[in-house]
Design a protein around this motif. Structure first.
Motif, short mmCIF file in Angstrom:
data_model
loop_
_atom_site.label_atom_id
_atom_site.label_comp_id
_atom_site.label_asym_id
_atom_site.label_seq_id
_atom_site.Cartn_x
_atom_site.Cartn_y
_atom_site.Cartn_z
N VAL A 46 79.29 -5.97 -43.44
CA VAL A 46 80.26 -5.98 -42.34
C VAL A 46 81.02 -4.66 -42.25
N VAL A 47 81.16 -3.95 -43.38
CA VAL A 47 81.97 -2.73 -43.41
C VAL A 47 81.39 -1.68 -42.46
N LEU A 48 80.15 -1.27 -42.71
CA LEU A 48 79.55 -0.25 -41.85
C LEU A 48 79.31 -0.80 -40.45
N GLY A 49 78.99 -2.09 -40.37
CA GLY A 49 78.78 -2.70 -39.06
C GLY A 49 80.03 -2.69 -38.21
N SER A 50 81.19 -2.59 -38.84
CA SER A 50 82.45 -2.54 -38.11
C SER A 50 82.85 -1.11 -37.78
N VAL A 51 82.84 -0.25 -38.78
CA VAL A 51 83.30 1.13 -38.60
C VAL A 51 82.42 1.88 -37.60
N LEU A 52 81.11 1.64 -37.64
CA LEU A 52 80.20 2.37 -36.74
C LEU A 52 80.32 1.94 -35.29
N ARG A 53 81.03 0.88 -35.01
CA ARG A 53 81.13 0.42 -33.62
C ARG A 53 81.88 1.41 -32.73
N ILE A 54 82.78 2.18 -33.31
CA ILE A 54 83.49 3.18 -32.50
C ILE A 54 82.54 4.28 -32.03
N PRO A 55 81.83 4.98 -32.93
CA PRO A 55 80.89 6.00 -32.44
C PRO A 55 79.74 5.41 -31.63
N PHE A 56 79.28 4.20 -31.95
CA PHE A 56 78.19 3.60 -31.19
C PHE A 56 78.63 3.33 -29.75
N GLY A 57 79.85 2.81 -29.58
CA GLY A 57 80.37 2.58 -28.23
C GLY A 57 80.53 3.88 -27.47
N TYR A 58 81.03 4.90 -28.16
CA TYR A 58 81.22 6.20 -27.53
C TYR A 58 79.89 6.81 -27.10
N TYR A 59 78.91 6.82 -28.02
CA TYR A 59 77.63 7.44 -27.71
C TYR A 59 76.79 6.62 -26.73
N ALA A 60 77.10 5.34 -26.59
CA ALA A 60 76.45 4.56 -25.52
C ALA A 60 76.86 5.10 -24.16
N ASN A 61 78.06 5.64 -24.05
CA ASN A 61 78.50 6.28 -22.81
C ASN A 61 77.91 7.68 -22.67
N VAL A 62 77.82 8.40 -23.77
CA VAL A 62 77.38 9.80 -23.73
C VAL A 62 75.87 9.93 -23.59
N LEU A 63 75.11 9.11 -24.38
CA LEU A 63 73.66 9.23 -24.44
C LEU A 63 72.92 8.13 -23.70
N GLY A 64 73.60 6.99 -23.47
CA GLY A 64 72.93 5.85 -22.87
C GLY A 64 72.48 4.86 -23.93
N ALA A 65 72.37 3.60 -23.55
CA ALA A 65 72.04 2.53 -24.50
C ALA A 65 70.64 2.70 -25.09
N ARG A 66 69.70 3.21 -24.30
CA ARG A 66 68.31 3.34 -24.77
C ARG A 66 68.23 4.18 -26.04
N ILE A 67 68.86 5.32 -26.03
CA ILE A 67 68.79 6.23 -27.18
C ILE A 67 69.48 5.62 -28.40
N VAL A 68 70.64 4.99 -28.20
CA VAL A 68 71.39 4.44 -29.34
C VAL A 68 70.65 3.27 -29.96
N PHE A 69 70.10 2.38 -29.15
CA PHE A 69 69.33 1.26 -29.69
C PHE A 69 68.09 1.75 -30.43
N LEU A 70 67.39 2.72 -29.84
CA LEU A 70 66.20 3.27 -30.50
C LEU A 70 66.53 3.84 -31.87
N ALA A 71 67.55 4.68 -31.92
CA ALA A 71 67.94 5.30 -33.20
C ALA A 71 68.38 4.25 -34.21
N SER A 72 69.08 3.23 -33.75
CA SER A 72 69.58 2.19 -34.66
C SER A 72 68.43 1.44 -35.31
#
Length: 497
Positions: A46-72
């Motif tokens: 839960v720790v990393l799953g929580s902390v990473l939500r800030i950059p993931f939300g930000y980069y979903a705006n910057v790069l788009g959902a496709r890139i973030v889901f692929l990388a994840s």
């Protein structure tokens, strides 16, 4: 296509996120795990799953959902394989930490999907996306059944195949043309961190989603050790809890679109308070089940309502705010298992922990009531700031929400007759459509319009008014309402003309 694709992405992410907690009864048979460290092991993803939500939300705006889901999903291949070959408690801790990537993908969809739908559907859309929480139910139910036949190591390796399939699906069907927002992340954080609603929503989600995650990771082992249920039975009961909480989430989003969201949250926290008090008395399995299912319903509805409220108050910074709020929800699932375990080791029971949950939920209820009345006071202040002129207040879609007594005196319409309608009830028909189009263009560009306009009173009499319309914005620059103030400037010669 993006709504079903991203919902399935979230489902897989959550399936991977809870691998360890779902298979812990089997893993314990092969790997020696100290009893006092079981709670830490189930909570660590839960720790990393929580902390990473800030950059993931930000980069979903910057790069788009496709890139973030692929990388994840590519990154998740490594910890899943590592855990499948684990031979020590340390291996499980290391692998479990990076499983948190699966939980972090939540903030990707809640940031991306609202771009495809009008604001009036954001609650329902985010609620449907939240159905991806079923991933935890699927793993909790199916993984023990498969592990009983094939062993836990091979069961975990099967997730590698699923990850490979979804990497291909996102590469092919992910939206390459999704609109992007490239505001620097620190600039976004500076723009919202002083807004008290950000922290209130974070607290509320800490309780609602935190309750969901905490019960999800803790119930399988708790039901086996406390009620002496079979491992598969415990997994099925936990899956039932997850399923109920997940399917009530879109219901919460839909209700948030239709009714006052803050009223719904009052009901949510009232239910959590009473249910936690019930669990604090260590009831029989029947009453314990009733308490857990009530918590599931309240948590699910609360999760849906909160992510209806977030884009309503934060539009331009939705990615970062979604990340912060969802991070707090994830952390809400990290601390309760540790707290319950610590309390149990000292007192031999869980009652104090559940009572603490009830008190935090009660405090949240009080804060929701405070928020509601603060909004009411703010609205009243805006409406009656200048009582000499007629004033009407509309929401961003142009629906009248309040008028002052001067409005009634000048137009003949009472508040009850116009609230819920558009200002077009006053139209005289003298102005053309082009006139109104130009007026709203000016309001959109400058935030204000002033001019003369012919309207019609309730009795049919036409009159000329000097009208000023102002767009009222919140701390983030989003339009939250329009305020129109006017005075009657009709003269006999103007009326004839």
């Amino acid at each position: 296509m993006q709504l079903p694709l991203q919902t399935l992405n979230l489902t897989l992410g959550f399936m991977v996120w809870v691998i360890i907690s779902a298979l812990l009864p089997f893993i314990k048979e092969d790997i020696s795990i100290p009893a006092e460290r079981l709670a830490l092991l189930t909570a660590i993803p839960v720790v990393l799953g929580s902390v990473l939500r800030i950059p993931f939300g930000y980069y979903a705006n910057v790069l788009g959902a496709r890139i973030v889901f692929l990388a994840s999903f590519i990154l998740l291949l490594f910890p899943v394989f590592y855990i499948s070959a684990a031979s020590s408690y340390t291996d499980l801790i290391i692998g479990g930490l990076f499983l948190g990537i699966g939980g972090a993908v939540f903030s990707v969809g809640v940031t991306s999907l609202p771009k495809y739908y009008p604001k009036g559907k954001h609650g329902l859309v985010n609620g449907i996306y939240g159905l991806g929480n079923l991933g935890t139910a699927i793993t909790t139910f199916a993984a023990p059944v498969i592990a009983a036949q094939a062993g836990w190591s091979l069961t975990i390796k099967m997730f590698i195949v699923l990850l490979m399939i979804f990497i291909a699906l996102n590469f092919i069907f992910g939206d390459r043309k999704e609109s992007k927002v490239k505001t620097p992340i620190m600039e976004e954080i500076k723009g919202v961190y002083k807004n008290d609603k950000l922290w209130l929503f974070s607290l509320f989600y800490f309780i609602t989603f935190g309750s969901f995650v905490a019960f999800t990771v803790y119930l399988p082992n708790f039901l086996v050790s406390h009620f002496e249920l079979e491992k598969v039975d415990a997994g099925m009961r936990t899956a039932g809890f997850i399923t109920l909480a997940t399917f009530t989430r879109p219901l919460g989003g839909w209700l948030g679109d239709k009714f006052k969201a803050l009223f719904l949250l009052m009901g949510v926290f009232s239910g959590l308070t009473l249910s936690a008090i019930l669990l604090a008395f260590s009831p029989s399995i029947g009453l314990y089940t009733a308490g857990c299912l009530t918590i599931a319903v309240c948590a699910g509805i609360g999760n849906g309502v909160i992510f209806k409220l977030v884009p309503q108050y934060f539009n331009k910074q939705a990615g970062t705010v979604n990340g912060i709020v969802s991070m707090m929800g994830g952390l809400g699932g990290f601390f309760p298992p540790l707290m319950l375990s610590a309390i149990y080791s000292v007192t031999g029971q869980y009652s104090i922990g559940f009572m603490a949950l009830s008190q935090i939920a009660l405090a949240s209820l009080i804060l929701v009531v405070w928020m509601y009345y603060q909004d009411r006071l703010a609205l009243s202040d805006e409406v009656f700031r200048s009582t000499g002129q007629g004033i009407l207040v509309t929401d961003p879609s142009g629906i009248i929400r309040a008028v002052n007594p001067a409005f009634t005196r000048l137009t003949g319409y009472s508040e009850q007759e116009v609230v819920g309608h558009k200002p077009s009830v006053l139209k005289s028909g003298r102005q053309s459509g082009a006139f109104y189009a130009e007026m709203w263009k000016t309001i959109t560009e400058t935030g204000q319009w002033q001019g003369e306009i012919w309207n019609r009173r309730k009795n049919g009499e036409e009159y000329l008014e000097l009208l000023t319309i102002n767009a009222v914005r919140n701390e983030t620059g989003e339009v939250v309402r329009y305020v129109g103030s006017f005075s009657d400037i009709t003269t006999p010669d103007r009326l004839i003309g």
